[in-house]
Every structure is written in structure tokens, then in C-alpha cells.
Scaffold this motif. Structure first.
Motif: not given
Length: 172
Positions: A108, A111-112, A114-115, A130, A134, A137
Motif C-alpha cells: 500500500e 502505491v501511494l 507511485q501516486l 493515476h 491507485a 490497486q
């Protein structure tokens, strides 16, 4: 008498450890749901409200519970002119400070992170795409977290008690 008190303390500590671990399994799906809803609100703020990112994060943090409230609020604060950090740097700094307080795992966080590399650096439509990706995902992670909760929550409680009992037996 002293042995009995020690045995009760060891048994109690094992049981509490098991209940704490079970609580972590129960908190993870709830926090993921809350994070998904926060990202959906961020998407709305960006697309319809045309709200600047620090203001959007601050508004979202007001509606969240801890520890996500502190995470979003801190990210918004670091984007303010007093600190002057980019969106990516401020979100990563907030993640570094508050991630340990969550029940979530490294997937998790990734994911954050990458965002965060996209927020504030691309146009509105790209950011919305995006954020939606997210959230998708995180929904998969939430499903896995619910499965883990069903599998391991009750087992953790029992295992804590049993490990405490084993330690008592081995010591005495």
C-alpha cells in the motif's frame, strides 16, 4: 504464590499480544477502505472542485480518522510555502513519519509513493487517471486484507493464549 502471579502475568502478556495482532488484522481492511475513499475524494476535489492540492489534502484530512488524518494533514502542511516541498517530497516525508502508525503493509505504501510522483506534476486528467488506478490497486489489497482477517484474526487470539500457556508450562 509468587510463581502463580508470574504465571498469570506471562499468560496475560501472551494473550494481549495475540489480541494486539488480531486487532492489526482487523484494522488493515478498515484503513484501506478509508484510504480508498480519501483518494476518491481527492479525485473529486481535483476534477470538479479545481482545488489546489494542499487545500484538497487538508480538506480530506479533516474527514479522516487517525492515523490517516495525520498522514494527509502532514502532507498538506509540507506543501505549504513555509516548507516549500513538492507534492512527491511532502507525501513521502509524511509517509515516513506516519506509516508505522498504520496497520497497512509495504504494498500500500508503494502505491501511494507511485501516486505521489504524479500528483502536482501533470495535468488534471492524468492525475485523475493515476488516482483511479491507485484506488483500484488498493481495492485489490483490501480484498486480500479481508481474506487475511478472516483467516488469521481468530487464530492470532488463540495463538497468543497458547504461546503464553506454553511459556508458563516450560518455566514451571
Amino acid at each position: 504464590m509468587l510463581k502463580l502471579v508470574g504465571a498469570v502475568l506471562v499468560l496475560g502478556a501472551g494473550t494481549l499480544a495475540g489480541f494486539f495482532q488480531a486487532q492489526q488484522f482487523a484494522a488493515r481492511p478498515r484503513q484501506l477502505r478509508e484510504l480508498i475513499l480519501a483518494l476518491q475524494r481527492l479525485e473529486t476535489e481535483i476534477s470538479y472542485g479545481l482545488t489546489p492540492l494542499p487545500d484538497a489534502l487538508e480538506r480530506i484530512s479533516a474527514s479522516l480518522r487517525e492515523p490517516l488524518k495525520s498522514l494527509f494533514g502532514s502532507a498538506a502542511l509540507y506543501m505549504r510555502p513555509d516548507y516549500g516541498l513538492s507534492a512527491q517530497d511532502s507525501i513521502r516525508k509524511a509517509l515516513g513519519e506516519y506509516w508505522r502508525r498504520t496497520s497497512m503493509r509495504s504494498a500500500e505504501r508503494e502505491v501511494l509513493e507511485q501516486l505521489s510522483s504524479v500528483l502536482g506534476t501533470s495535468d488534471r486528467q492524468d492525475q485523475i487517471k493515476h488516482i483511479a488506478l491507485a484506488a483500484l490497486q488498493l481495492k485489490h489489497e483490501e480484498a486480500a486484507a479481508r481474506d487475511d482477517q478472516v483467516k488469521y484474526e481468530k487464530m492470532s487470539k488463540s495463538l497468543g493464549l497458547l504461546i503464553g500457556a506454553l511459556i508458563v508450562i516450560l518455566i514451571f
